[in-house]
Enzyme design. Structure first.
Site, PDB file in Angstrom:
ATOM      1  NE  ARG B  50       9.719  32.660  21.667  1.00  0.00           N
ATOM      2  CZ  ARG B  50       8.760  33.187  22.176  1.00  0.00           C
ATOM      3  NH1 ARG B  50       8.356  34.481  21.687  1.00  0.00           N
ATOM      4  NH2 ARG B  50       8.036  32.723  23.072  1.00  0.00           N
ATOM      5  CG  ASP B  52      19.116  31.964  25.662  1.00  0.00           C
ATOM      6  OD1 ASP B  52      18.190  32.678  24.950  1.00  0.00           O
ATOM      7  OD2 ASP B  52      19.142  31.534  26.792  1.00  0.00           O
ATOM      8  NE  ARG B 197      22.298  28.461  29.388  1.00  0.00           N
ATOM      9  CZ  ARG B 197      22.593  29.608  28.908  1.00  0.00           C
ATOM     10  NH1 ARG B 197      21.707  30.061  27.964  1.00  0.00           N
ATOM     11  NH2 ARG B 197      23.468  30.399  29.361  1.00  0.00           N
TER      12      ARG B 197
END
Lengths: 250, 250
Positions: B50, B52, B197
């Protein structure tokens, strides 16, 4: 007064090309507006290459004259603060007042990119032309070799061209494939309107087997636009660099 | 009924991520809508990752069940006709009815790209994070090596993570620089929310000299999100591939 040269990079996707036109946003119109804002005087840039709608640049060249006292080297920073993120000045410097970006001898590098695989890849769609038809890169390179040198490129320019002469010199053309991306890199002394895109469209015809590499000689000799392949789409084209003989340039 | 697996590529720029949410357009919402249109039945996909808002994918995975008789292999072509050009199905095939894209062992590859030069380059802006602060790639690789293996990555995930365990295994991390583009390629068994990230943000801190490579050991041991670097921006991240152990996958 001083003359300032800008090296201008842009994503051409959202612009109606370089050249000033009424009622549309162009790279030139944005530069004029932001420079005029910055210096509080009417600024008009002169561009080296008037790229078409959708064509990209890593290093197009523009010059303008200004009375401003800001050192030329600082202008890139100040202007980038005001520009939209799809236009970025890479360099700014002072040049002689007689310097004109289109009247000086220069070496221009363009790249045409073709994504050649079964399905389009979204992250590459804005900066390459997609085709699922398999292209033979060796055949394309063989055809490209016939274009190198000084030729009359009348068959490889738009019929709307108003150039005084259609003779141009291509120094090198390299056709390379990395993974599924084919890059046609063309370096020359100058290019006619749509010339690189017509070269790309013609090399694609050779790559897919619709033309033989040897036919390039006949197409050049014909001096007839209808003999060459179609004009490849704008999004695949990137103006990489302008290099001026006296060392000025990107 | 059959279960179909899609390999989905997308440019995440214009989507509010993968997951279905009210009042916004997501990759999942577009897939559900276009598949339901295509098969004239209510289709709900289940996604593997999923991603971002703003994160891209070359090969995310989705499965759905359908009563349709269209051969699974043909669905990619039919669906691509209906999808916007920033989403493209790369492959469609039938999988066992018990196949679930998140409950199967798989090997995931992510890339985080950083453009490291004086000025941003517009044509790279949507698919990389820009920084003009010079980054030392060797230091970044040295730091990355401490992350390889099975660790509790609690320091490297969002405090909002609801995962049962924060233990994950990273198989390899490579930090490479080609011209001015740094690519951090991470391959692992699974990733926590924002993990890649945060890894990228932490490696950037090491690359600019704000942290030492050896500190990674302490950061891992702290089990505390505040000890790691910032979460690097979404646009630099691309989900490259999911490979399932039984050979299913992109």
């Amino acid at each position: 007064m001083k003359r300032v040269m800008l090296t201008v990079a842009y994503d051409g996707t959202n612009y109606h090309g370089w050249q000033l036109q009424p009622n549309v946003i162009t790279i030139e119109s944005v530069l004029n507006e932001k420079l005029s804002d910055l210096f509080h005087e009417e600024i008009r840039v002169i561009g080296a290459s008037r790229t078409d709608t959708g064509v990209h640049a890593l290093g197009n060249i523009a010059v303008f004259d200004t009375e401003a006292r800001m050192p030329a080297e600082k202008i890139s920073y100040a202007l980038n603060q005001r520009l939209p993120e799809d236009i970025r000045i890479q360099n700014s410097r002072e040049v002689p007042l007689e310097f004109h970006p289109r009247h000086q001898n220069s070496r221009k590098t363009y790249e045409y990119r073709i994504l050649n695989r079964e399905f389009p890849m979204p992250v590459y769609r804005l900066y390459s032309h997609f085709t699922y038809v398999p292209l033979d890169v060796e055949r394309m390179q063989k055809a490209a070799d016939y274009l190198v040198g000084k030729h009359d490129f009348k068959s490889f320019c738009s019929v709307n061209t108003v150039a005084e002469t259609t003779v141009r010199t291509i120094y090198t053309i390299q056709v390379e494939k990395t993974n599924e991306m084919i890059t046609i890199r063309v370096i020359g002394s100058g290019f006619l309107y749509n010339m690189v895109r017509i070269i790309a469209g013609t090399l694609m015809e050779v790559g897919r087997g619709n033309m033989e590499p040897e036919q390039i000689t006949d197409i050049l000799a014909a001096l007839d636009r209808t003999k060459a392949g179609p004009t490849a789409p704008a999004c695949g084209l990137t103006l990489v660099s302008y290099e001026y003989e006296d060392g000025i340039g990107y």
